[in-house]
Scaffold this active site. Sequence first.
Site, short mmCIF file in Angstrom:
data_model
loop_
_atom_site.label_atom_id
_atom_site.label_comp_id
_atom_site.label_asym_id
_atom_site.label_seq_id
_atom_site.Cartn_x
_atom_site.Cartn_y
_atom_site.Cartn_z
N LYS A 1 0.65 -1.23 -0.41
CA LYS A 1 0.40 0.29 -0.07
C LYS A 1 0.66 0.59 0.07
O LYS A 1 0.61 2.68 -0.54
CB LYS A 1 -0.64 0.34 1.13
CG LYS A 1 0.06 -0.18 2.76
CD LYS A 1 -1.09 -1.22 3.38
CE LYS A 1 0.06 -2.22 4.22
NZ LYS A 1 -0.40 -3.30 4.47
N ILE B 1 -9.97 -8.59 2.26
CA ILE B 1 -11.51 -8.08 1.89
C ILE B 1 -11.54 -7.80 0.66
O ILE B 1 -10.60 -6.81 0.25
CB ILE B 1 -12.07 -7.06 3.11
CG1 ILE B 1 -11.26 -7.17 4.16
CG2 ILE B 1 -13.21 -6.47 2.38
CD1 ILE B 1 -12.44 -6.25 5.40
N LYS C 1 -3.50 3.87 3.13
CA LYS C 1 -4.91 2.91 2.24
C LYS C 1 -6.12 3.46 1.89
O LYS C 1 -6.96 3.28 0.44
CB LYS C 1 -5.33 1.10 3.44
CG LYS C 1 -4.82 0.75 3.67
CD LYS C 1 -4.72 0.00 4.87
CE LYS C 1 -3.91 -1.57 5.33
NZ LYS C 1 -3.99 -1.40 7.13
#
Lengths: 433, 433
Positions: B103, B134, B202
């Site tokens: 990230k 996810i 993120k």
Amino acid sequence: MKDVSVGICGLGTVGGGTFNVLTRNARLIAGRAGCNIRITRVASRRAREDMDLGDVPFSTDIYDVVNDPDVDIVVELIGGYDAAKELVLAAIRNGKHVVTANKALIAVHGNEIFEAAEKAGVVVAYEAGVAGGIPVIKAVREGMAANRIDWIAGIINGTGNYILTEMRAGREFSEVLKEAQDLGYAEADPTFDVEGIDAAHKLTILASAGFGVPLQFEKGFTEGISKITPYDIAHAELLGYRIKHLGIARRRDDGIELRVHPTLVPQSHLIAQVDGVLNAVLVDGDAVGQTMYYGPGAGDEATGSAVIADIVDVARAVATESKLRVPYLGFSPDAMEDLDVLSMEDIQSAYYLRITALDRPGVLAKIASILSEHGINIESIMQKESELKDGRIPVIILTHTVQERQINRAIEELEALSDTDGHVVRIRAENFN
Amino acid sequence: MKDVSVGICGLGTVGGGTFNVLTRNARLIAGRAGCNIRITRVASRRAREDMDLGDVPFSTDIYDVVNDPDVDIVVELIGGYDAAKELVLAAIRNGKHVVTANKALIAVHGNEIFEAAEKAGVVVAYEAGVAGGIPVIKAVREGMAANRIDWIAGIINGTGNYILTEMRAGREFSEVLKEAQDLGYAEADPTFDVEGIDAAHKLTILASAGFGVPLQFEKGFTEGISKITPYDIAHAELLGYRIKHLGIARRRDDGIELRVHPTLVPQSHLIAQVDGVLNAVLVDGDAVGQTMYYGPGAGDEATGSAVIADIVDVARAVATESKLRVPYLGFSPDAMEDLDVLSMEDIQSAYYLRITALDRPGVLAKIASILSEHGINIESIMQKESELKDGRIPVIILTHTVQERQINRAIEELEALSDTDGHVVRIRAENFN
């Protein structure tokens, strides 16, 4: 920028929402899709006086869409089984890609439709058929592609979840159902929703997309919520549980559990907190563990959102002519397994039992010994002297996990006992372990 | 069936998880992908004595992967900024597709990397960089393709969420942090997690993928959780709120709000129920409304699950040679908007304020009139005589939504007041309306 042409069949709730969002967000959607998605034809048995279709040609014959040589993607939003099936198969024969929100169609006729599409080299997409606006088919087929999916459990009918949520305030099923009908959350004939048939359609699709097995709607088990009482809801809460109408699919070596029924879930689990008309699907994969997808399971623009996500995916595929598309049910046809759906006697669950017993000495001992003889261990037991009425008292038991077969035999014996009123209430319970 | 060849750089937590899942579920993944995904090379500075790599060639030089002509997809799991950037740009120059879980790399160097990949005609995928297992990048870029996404709010750092969850029992930040370090949830240097830098990485990616704007990490606002006290957590609870460390991105006509800070959220909202190390991302779109994506935000196989989902997507793209891929940040480069990140003074929020005031007549009136002069309305106010200590008493106020500029000016005046101790605690609050 290339144009992709969309024809919409059906201008009900979802058809209207799809048309409006595609029109309103056309520029933004083109920016995401890399091509212009244009609605070039709309057909519906009934015109919508309240809608402005701009200069899009409207017709009352849906076959005007299917037979239009300029239409690339047919969007089937007429609902139902037979007419929708004919429409979709005709579209496939005409070389059209199809996007549908019709869960009943896919759950019941999906195997045949996918085979026809495969042969014709076109795509049939159905994200909007499961959990409305939640992109859960995409999550299961693509987002969880690394995983052996072990089970899926979902609140996938908003009407039922609304009713159970309202019943927590002590209200009766029939009263809340009437209110839901007045609010437009429930149909005049609520059978599909409250008896779990709608949820079973969606669960059938989720299970196949997750496990890589053919669609087997007819073999699933369905139990509705019409017999749930505020009393049982309150006592489940005392035990630390909440009653939800869940669709549960579990992959086992010997077959698939496929069942929709009222279910006690731990209050501490996130899915217990999903209230009102909202939907949530919990997916357990061997690599990722538990993930949950939450949002509106119905509504014009919410479901339209999922229809359009499919249109964008298909529009990209139209331009690529690729053979390597996402497989219909997550797996390539030759990678699918022919696992059967298990009988309910073979499933495993914990159980909430409510036994109305005569207030006699030794009754509890008799109940406990019947359970014990069938190898059923008790997790909790509740009996309150204050609830004694006409010489009878409710005994509430939460069992450990056993086979449904064992509970069925035990319930038969409990009901035959002269010390009970002959009727045992049974609600399944899940701990998501 | 075609073979697609994968080379893994980095065999730490995520590298190990990715290797193990790809190996264990190889057949199942091939069934979903429509091609065999084979690991043909692994490189890592340090060998993993605890892992069985089978017959896959191992090297301590990651450039052995990047320069291997047989590798189709380079998986970058070494982490960090500079070495990872060099590695990824070298892979792109060599015509390799890239999958990364990094990230920091994408948030800081993503614009440059995507441009290089676009020119070279290869794909760079980064699902695993945001919220671990996810599939939220997929949900935002594809599942919500129909929507104008209005805001995104997420619990996207498990360490911080674990600490705040444990602090609800009345424990101090420093004590719980130490426990989290002992449990392996927090690094020896916890700055990235507890000060919100990891979450800001993120959030930057989520905002760009959702709104269609370039990555602008350096302009975001970050406030950590190290100053949160059990006292404020308890008082937020009394007001019906819970304190979560949220990343919030909001799209406005005049710019983008991009901010990570402790936030009061209504206890009744599902995201307030996301506890421990778990992650959840709430996305609000104009068509679908609010959807939420929940699951493990870290872990070897959970993050590996997202890495592999990207590998499967890329493997399909490798075979199609399509120009119409999902755009890196959701939108085609020419459809992106050059919206700026707004200054924190321009954001809008509700606020929890704790003012330590001298117990003198007229103090409350002075506080109220300062707020009122700045156009700030009070939703709740709490002051308990029992908390009087050394002649001082805490006054807790929850405001309606105002501009941060207004609150800043009011706080300056409140702190200058001779009736206060010169320090006002301020925590932002969101109602998700």
